[in-house]
Design a protein around this motif. Structure first.
Motif, PDB file in Angstrom:
ATOM      1  N   UNK A   1       0.879  -1.178   0.000  1.00 17.24           N
ATOM      2  CA  UNK A   1       0.000   0.000   0.000  1.00 17.24           C
ATOM      3  C   UNK A   1       0.916   1.227   0.000  1.00 17.24           C
ATOM      4  N   UNK A   2       0.808   2.108  -1.003  1.00 13.97           N
ATOM      5  CA  UNK A   2       1.807   3.174  -1.181  1.00 13.97           C
ATOM      6  C   UNK A   2       2.110   3.996   0.064  1.00 13.97           C
ATOM      7  N   UNK A   3       1.092   4.379   0.796  1.00 10.49           N
ATOM      8  CA  UNK A   3       1.323   5.293   1.921  1.00 10.49           C
ATOM      9  C   UNK A   3       1.852   4.593   3.171  1.00 10.49           C
ATOM     10  N   UNK A   4       1.758   3.239   3.238  1.00  8.59           N
ATOM     11  CA  UNK A   4       2.148   2.537   4.473  1.00  8.59           C
ATOM     12  C   UNK A   4       3.070   1.351   4.235  1.00  8.59           C
TER      13      UNK A   4
ATOM     14  N   UNK B   1       3.360  -4.276  12.100  1.00  8.91           N
ATOM     15  CA  UNK B   1       4.356  -3.448  12.789  1.00  8.91           C
ATOM     16  C   UNK B   1       3.745  -2.147  13.289  1.00  8.91           C
ATOM     17  N   UNK B   2       2.870  -1.547  12.493  1.00 11.25           N
ATOM     18  CA  UNK B   2       2.209  -0.300  12.888  1.00 11.25           C
ATOM     19  C   UNK B   2       0.955  -0.549  13.731  1.00 11.25           C
ATOM     20  N   UNK B   3       0.547  -1.836  13.844  1.00 14.64           N
ATOM     21  CA  UNK B   3      -0.680  -2.201  14.567  1.00 14.64           C
ATOM     22  C   UNK B   3      -1.867  -1.404  14.015  1.00 14.64           C
TER      23      UNK B   3
END
Length: 266
Positions: free
Chosen positions: A103-106, A133-135
């Motif tokens: 996903x481009x933004x994440x 990792x970002x939950x």
């Protein structure tokens, strides 16, 4: 002789009076009203059928209304029938459940489900993408997935192109840092692996190179983490192992080891 002439002249006057009687035709004037009343009677008879014709449709409409009321219950009963639950989808637009995507933004995430959700009275098919990792969990509409730029992991050809770019020389533009920072940020969020590799290559600093500013180091860390996660997912290694591999290539290209992180002036 004189008397005889007088009587003779008087008789015609009597006849004139008798001739005048037929001139006064008074009874004929009385017959005219009789004709008018006779003419009015047919008009009354014609009005009666018109009134009957107007009243007739009213009686015919009543049965139609009753029939409509009788037919309406089956329609409402059909709407109330419960719909069958849809079977869960396992793939859509070439993406599968449990598949890793970018996903481009994440960065790299995993599709955990293809769900149907009602939003503002409309049902939408959604990709449920999880970022461990970002939950964080994102719900991406299928109609906007390609528009946003969600893609599969890089294949062998794209990965080879990224490594080749990493081994090239850094290309730093002689422009204001604020403008270069915007360009680097746009490349990182584009989702293009080769563009992200260019940011890693241009912002890498070894022990023999000048110091980095705080904002430069922040962008470098963001780019190297984004690239390393995709490399690790493709090669089935950890993110730390991927970072060591990528920085080893950069150190050979620049002729020195990577600078140890420290507190540098902005």
């Amino acid at each position: 002789m004189a008397t005889a002439k007088k009587t003779a002249t008087k008789k015609p006057t009597a006849k004139k009076s008798q001739a005048k009687k037929p001139a006064a035709a008074k009874p004929a004037a009385k017959k005219a009203p009789a004709k008018k009343t006779a003419a009015k009677k047919p008009a009354a008879k014609k009005a009666a059928p018109k009134a009957a014709a107007k009243a007739a449709p009213k009686t015919t409409k009543k049965p139609a209304a009753k029939a409509a009321v009788k037919k309406s219950p089956p329609k409402t009963a059909a709407k109330k029938k419960p719909s069958k639950p849809e079977a869960p989808r396992h793939s859509a637009l070439g993406f599968k459940v449990n598949e890793f995507v970018v996903y481009p933004a994440h960065g790299v995430g995993q599709i955990t489900e293809i769900a149907v959700q009602e939003i503002a009275g409309m049902s939408l098919d959604l990709f449920v993408v999880s970022f461990d990792k970002e939950k964080m969990v994102l719900r991406v509409p299928l109609a906007k997935a390609k528009e946003i730029g969600m893609r599969k992991l890089a294949d062998a050809k794209i990965m080879d192109s990224a490594i080749k770019t990493l081994k090239g020389r850094a290309r730093v533009k002689r422009t204001m840092w604020s403008r270069r920072a915007q360009e680097y940020e746009a490349k990182i969020n584009s989702g293009d692996l080769v563009a992200i590799t260019e940011v890693v290559r241009d912002l890498f600093r070894n022990e023999n190179q000048p110091e980095q500013s705080y904002s430069e180091r922040q962008l470098y860390e963001k780019a190297i983490e984004r690239m390393a996660r995709e490399v690790a997912t493709v090669e089935k290694t950890t993110d730390d192992e991927a970072i060591i591999k990528l920085e080893g290539i950069l150190a050979k290209t620049t002729g020195g080891a990577r600078r140890q992180p420290g507190v540098d002036p902005a």
